[in-house]
Design a protein around this motif. Structure first.
Motif, PDB file in Angstrom:
ATOM      1  N   ALA A   1      65.622 -60.351 -41.077  1.00 10.81           N
ATOM      2  CA  ALA A   1      66.201 -59.050 -41.462  1.00 10.81           C
ATOM      3  C   ALA A   1      67.719 -59.097 -41.395  1.00 10.81           C
ATOM      4  O   ALA A   1      68.411 -58.571 -42.280  1.00 10.81           O
ATOM      5  N   ALA A   2      68.271 -59.737 -40.347  1.00  8.92           N
ATOM      6  CA  ALA A   2      69.721 -59.831 -40.212  1.00  8.92           C
ATOM      7  C   ALA A   2      70.322 -60.713 -41.295  1.00  8.92           C
ATOM      8  O   ALA A   2      71.362 -60.384 -41.880  1.00  8.92           O
ATOM      9  N   LEU A   3      69.678 -61.845 -41.578  1.00 12.41           N
ATOM     10  CA  LEU A   3      70.197 -62.760 -42.596  1.00 12.41           C
ATOM     11  C   LEU A   3      70.206 -62.101 -43.969  1.00 12.41           C
ATOM     12  O   LEU A   3      71.197 -62.182 -44.711  1.00 12.41           O
ATOM     13  N   SER A   4      69.116 -61.409 -44.324  1.00 11.70           N
ATOM     14  CA  SER A   4      69.071 -60.759 -45.626  1.00 11.70           C
ATOM     15  C   SER A   4      70.096 -59.623 -45.703  1.00 11.70           C
ATOM     16  O   SER A   4      70.689 -59.376 -46.759  1.00 11.70           O
ATOM     17  N   HIS A   5      70.328 -58.953 -44.575  1.00  5.44           N
ATOM     18  CA  HIS A   5      71.347 -57.899 -44.518  1.00  5.44           C
ATOM     19  C   HIS A   5      72.738 -58.496 -44.785  1.00  5.44           C
ATOM     20  O   HIS A   5      73.511 -57.974 -45.604  1.00  5.44           O
ATOM     21  N   VAL A   6      73.047 -59.604 -44.114  1.00  2.00           N
ATOM     22  CA  VAL A   6      74.348 -60.264 -44.269  1.00  2.00           C
ATOM     23  C   VAL A   6      74.528 -60.771 -45.699  1.00  2.00           C
ATOM     24  O   VAL A   6      75.601 -60.626 -46.301  1.00  2.00           O
ATOM     25  N   VAL A   7      73.470 -61.374 -46.247  1.00  2.00           N
ATOM     26  CA  VAL A   7      73.532 -61.898 -47.619  1.00  2.00           C
ATOM     27  C   VAL A   7      73.747 -60.759 -48.616  1.00  2.00           C
ATOM     28  O   VAL A   7      74.569 -60.871 -49.546  1.00  2.00           O
TER      29      VAL A   7
ATOM     30  N   VAL B   1      52.938 -57.803 -33.339  1.00  2.00           N
ATOM     31  CA  VAL B   1      54.028 -57.445 -34.245  1.00  2.00           C
ATOM     32  C   VAL B   1      54.624 -56.132 -33.751  1.00  2.00           C
ATOM     33  O   VAL B   1      53.969 -55.086 -33.779  1.00  2.00           O
ATOM     34  N   ALA B   2      55.864 -56.187 -33.253  1.00  2.00           N
ATOM     35  CA  ALA B   2      56.513 -55.014 -32.670  1.00  2.00           C
ATOM     36  C   ALA B   2      56.785 -53.944 -33.724  1.00  2.00           C
ATOM     37  O   ALA B   2      56.810 -54.221 -34.934  1.00  2.00           O
ATOM     38  N   LEU B   3      57.022 -52.711 -33.258  1.00  2.00           N
ATOM     39  CA  LEU B   3      57.284 -51.579 -34.154  1.00  2.00           C
ATOM     40  C   LEU B   3      58.424 -51.889 -35.123  1.00  2.00           C
ATOM     41  O   LEU B   3      58.330 -51.588 -36.319  1.00  2.00           O
ATOM     42  N   GLY B   4      59.507 -52.490 -34.635  1.00  2.00           N
ATOM     43  CA  GLY B   4      60.619 -52.823 -35.515  1.00  2.00           C
ATOM     44  C   GLY B   4      60.216 -53.775 -36.618  1.00  2.00           C
ATOM     45  O   GLY B   4      60.666 -53.651 -37.766  1.00  2.00           O
ATOM     46  N   SER B   5      59.338 -54.737 -36.296  1.00  2.00           N
ATOM     47  CA  SER B   5      58.860 -55.687 -37.299  1.00  2.00           C
ATOM     48  C   SER B   5      57.904 -55.025 -38.285  1.00  2.00           C
ATOM     49  O   SER B   5      57.894 -55.364 -39.471  1.00  2.00           O
TER      50      SER B   5
ATOM     51  N   GLY C   1      69.367 -51.822 -29.931  1.00  7.35           N
ATOM     52  CA  GLY C   1      70.490 -52.630 -30.388  1.00  7.35           C
ATOM     53  C   GLY C   1      70.886 -52.326 -31.825  1.00  7.35           C
ATOM     54  O   GLY C   1      70.458 -51.337 -32.428  1.00  7.35           O
ATOM     55  N   ASP C   2      71.704 -53.211 -32.361  1.00 11.66           N
ATOM     56  CA  ASP C   2      72.217 -53.078 -33.725  1.00 11.66           C
ATOM     57  C   ASP C   2      71.176 -53.623 -34.699  1.00 11.66           C
ATOM     58  O   ASP C   2      71.093 -54.835 -34.922  1.00 11.66           O
ATOM     59  N   LEU C   3      70.388 -52.746 -35.272  1.00 16.82           N
ATOM     60  CA  LEU C   3      69.264 -53.172 -36.104  1.00 16.82           C
ATOM     61  C   LEU C   3      69.691 -53.381 -37.553  1.00 16.82           C
ATOM     62  O   LEU C   3      70.455 -52.586 -38.111  1.00 16.82           O
ATOM     63  N   PRO C   4      69.179 -54.433 -38.199  1.00  9.71           N
ATOM     64  CA  PRO C   4      69.406 -54.600 -39.637  1.00  9.71           C
ATOM     65  C   PRO C   4      68.737 -53.466 -40.421  1.00  9.71           C
ATOM     66  O   PRO C   4      67.812 -52.803 -39.919  1.00  9.71           O
ATOM     67  N   ASP C   5      69.169 -53.261 -41.646  1.00 14.60           N
ATOM     68  CA  ASP C   5      68.639 -52.163 -42.467  1.00 14.60           C
ATOM     69  C   ASP C   5      67.117 -52.195 -42.570  1.00 14.60           C
ATOM     70  O   ASP C   5      66.459 -51.148 -42.532  1.00 14.60           O
ATOM     71  N   LEU C   6      66.533 -53.389 -42.705  1.00 14.96           N
ATOM     72  CA  LEU C   6      65.086 -53.486 -42.913  1.00 14.96           C
ATOM     73  C   LEU C   6      64.281 -52.996 -41.710  1.00 14.96           C
ATOM     74  O   LEU C   6      63.094 -52.701 -41.847  1.00 14.96           O
TER      75      LEU C   6
ATOM     76  N   LEU D   1      77.784 -66.892 -43.213  1.00 11.63           N
ATOM     77  CA  LEU D   1      76.759 -67.345 -42.267  1.00 11.63           C
ATOM     78  C   LEU D   1      77.190 -67.112 -40.824  1.00 11.63           C
ATOM     79  O   LEU D   1      76.339 -66.884 -39.949  1.00 11.63           O
ATOM     80  N   ALA D   2      78.497 -67.141 -40.569  1.00 15.17           N
ATOM     81  CA  ALA D   2      78.980 -66.880 -39.215  1.00 15.17           C
ATOM     82  C   ALA D   2      78.626 -65.466 -38.774  1.00 15.17           C
ATOM     83  O   ALA D   2      78.395 -65.213 -37.587  1.00 15.17           O
ATOM     84  N   ARG D   3      78.577 -64.523 -39.715  1.00 16.34           N
ATOM     85  CA  ARG D   3      78.186 -63.148 -39.362  1.00 16.34           C
ATOM     86  C   ARG D   3      76.732 -63.120 -38.903  1.00 16.34           C
ATOM     87  O   ARG D   3      76.379 -62.387 -37.968  1.00 16.34           O
ATOM     88  N   TYR D   4      75.884 -63.886 -39.553  1.00 15.02           N
ATOM     89  CA  TYR D   4      74.484 -63.984 -39.133  1.00 15.02           C
ATOM     90  C   TYR D   4      74.402 -64.535 -37.712  1.00 15.02           C
ATOM     91  O   TYR D   4      73.692 -63.996 -36.858  1.00 15.02           O
ATOM     92  N   GLN D   5      75.142 -65.598 -37.440  1.00 16.33           N
ATOM     93  CA  GLN D   5      75.084 -66.196 -36.102  1.00 16.33           C
ATOM     94  C   GLN D   5      75.602 -65.229 -35.044  1.00 16.33           C
ATOM     95  O   GLN D   5      74.984 -65.100 -33.976  1.00 16.33           O
ATOM     96  N   ARG D   6      76.698 -64.553 -35.310  1.00 21.12           N
ATOM     97  CA  ARG D   6      77.221 -63.602 -34.322  1.00 21.12           C
ATOM     98  C   ARG D   6      76.213 -62.493 -34.039  1.00 21.12           C
ATOM     99  O   ARG D   6      76.083 -62.032 -32.901  1.00 21.12           O
ATOM    100  N   TRP D   7      75.498 -62.071 -35.050  1.00 24.78           N
ATOM    101  CA  TRP D   7      74.526 -60.982 -34.905  1.00 24.78           C
ATOM    102  C   TRP D   7      73.329 -61.419 -34.061  1.00 24.78           C
ATOM    103  O   TRP D   7      72.837 -60.661 -33.220  1.00 24.78           O
ATOM    104  N   ARG D   8      72.868 -62.646 -34.269  1.00 22.50           N
ATOM    105  CA  ARG D   8      71.596 -63.047 -33.696  1.00 22.50           C
ATOM    106  C   ARG D   8      71.692 -63.937 -32.450  1.00 22.50           C
ATOM    107  O   ARG D   8      70.763 -63.955 -31.648  1.00 22.50           O
ATOM    108  N   ARG D   9      72.767 -64.669 -32.293  1.00 17.53           N
ATOM    109  CA  ARG D   9      72.797 -65.661 -31.217  1.00 17.53           C
ATOM    110  C   ARG D   9      72.739 -65.021 -29.836  1.00 17.53           C
ATOM    111  O   ARG D   9      71.977 -65.460 -28.969  1.00 17.53           O
TER     112      ARG D   9
END
Length: 406
Positions: free
Chosen positions: A314-320, A54-58, A398-403, A336-344
């Motif tokens: 983390a990204a999905l919950s941030h977008v939601v 489990v990485a530091l970010g996780s 990179g661009d990290l989600p708030d969590l 949902l497109a924002r989630y895909q752009r962030w993660r894909r």
């Protein structure tokens, strides 16, 4: 609008499904988690060898969700990484990569967490959360969209409705398949032999990655004088090795492992996993999103598979959360497109990078060996490049989600 049973329906009760429900509960959303398997009772006192890096970010994400304090006492910090070329019986190349967490001002780059602690902890947290209903032994047989809601049908004929459906159901995702989402990838014709060993000498919290001609051998520190082994061989050889007795299995492992931790012996069970690269052609659909291995399955060479799934969540919950704050329909296509752009891009780049590293190192070509050894030695001698690799391994670039922010 027809009546809703929850805000989100989550298919898959492994690690990503419950964690997604917990992250979404922090935004105020109610989730139903559907697991086709019966609830498994894992005895925390019964060591079976299964563990996760489990990485530091996780870890920061688990801390932000108030999930880390009970895991901390059972986890093993990864304070450094050593990576080198090697051959069975010859030891590591003198030109190698050496990473230490202190170089980026952290006490660890990640934590090794055993499955017997992580999975029950997430499920117990779901049990305590009034926003979450986990249902076991529920197989989804159909899914559709009706009246602006995702609708799933279970094997008992029950139908459930919610504005958003999440597929957290692994590489063979039924959610993705029923949505008509194809996959691209490659079969590595390699198999990971996974076990845990107890050794005579302390590991010092350092993870080792030896690049052998058939594939990498990872030695990952666990609590006490124990380590998790992820040993890659071609599929045919792996089948032969897995059929050996424990004693014969160790006889083959010893020249690959070396003697730097003294003698060692098996603890827990042995497992095998076929290795492949598989990427969903899209991470989203009508009222639906894919998370974790349902969206992307990569080679374990960098130990980032689980962490990519955590970052998805983390990204999905941030977008939601942002969508709710703006008064938007959080299950709509534009959100949902924002989630895909962030993660894909991130997940595709990681998949291609691990694919390239596996192909570069899983051979015994003398010219390639010399080139990669010189490359590792050069990176290890360059502080700036070294720190960049450490931050990437720790999952804090990179661009990290708030969590996942400190």
């Amino acid at each position: 609008m027809p009546p809703m049973d929850a805000d989100t329906l989550i298919v898959g009760g492994g690690l990503n499904g419950p964690l997604a429900a917990l992250a979404l509960a922090k935004t105020g959303l109610r989730s139903i988690v559907l697991d086709a398997r019966p609830r498994q009772t894992l005895d925390a006192a019964d060591f079976d060898g299964r563990s996760y890096a489990v990485a530091l970010g996780s870890v920061r994400m688990l801390q932000a969700l108030d999930l880390w304090s009970d895991l901390d006492a059972t986890a093993q910090p990864i304070t450094g990484i050593r990576a080198s070329d090697g051959r069975a019986g010859e030891g590591a190349s003198p030109l190698h990569l050496a990473f230490d967490a202190a170089e980026i001002g952290e006490s660890f780059m990640g934590q090794m967490v055993e499955d017997r602690h992580l999975r029950p902890h997430l499920l117990s947290a779901c049990d305590r959360a009034p926003e979450i209903d986990v249902r076991f032994g529920c197989t989804v047989t159909d899914q559709t969209v009706e009246g602006g809601l995702a609708v799933v049908t279970l094997d008992d004929g029950t139908s459930l409705r919610a504005p958003l459906l999440l597929g957290c159901d692994g590489r063979a995702s039924g959610v993705g398949r029923r949505a008509g989402i194809g996959r691209v990838g490659t079969d590595y014709r390699q198999t990971a032999l996974v076990c845990a060993v107890e050794h005579d000498q302390p590991h010092g919290g350092v993870a080792h990655q030896f690049f052998m001609p058939p594939g990498p051998l990872a030695i990952l520190p666990l609590r006490g004088n124990r380590s998790s082994i992820v040993w890659t061989e071609d599929a045919a050889t792996a089948r032969e090795l897995n059929a050996l007795s424990d004693a014969a299995y160790l006889d083959v492992l010893r020249p690959r492992f070396g003697s730097f931790l003294g003698d060692f012996r098996l603890v827990g069970a042995r497992y095998t996993y076929p290795l492949s690269l598989t990427l969903a052609q899209t991470f989203i659909g009508d009222r639906m999103a894919l998370v974790g291995d349902a969206a992307h399955g990569i080679h374990p060479i960098a130990g980032q598979g689980l962490n990519l799934g955590f970052k998805d969540i983390a990204a999905l919950s941030h977008v939601v959360a942002e969508g709710k704050r703006r008064g938007e329909d959080f299950g709509a296509a534009d959100v949902l497109a924002r989630y895909q752009r962030w993660r894909r891009f991130d997940t595709t780049a990681m998949g291609l990078a691990t694919d390239a590293v596996n192909r570069l190192f899983s051979n015994d070509n003398p010219i390639l060996r010399l080139g990669r050894d010189l490359g590792m030695g050069a990176i290890s001698a360059m502080p700036g490049a070294r720190r960049a690799f450490i931050r990437e391994a720790a999952g804090v670039t990179g661009d990290l989600p708030d969590l996942m922010r400190a």
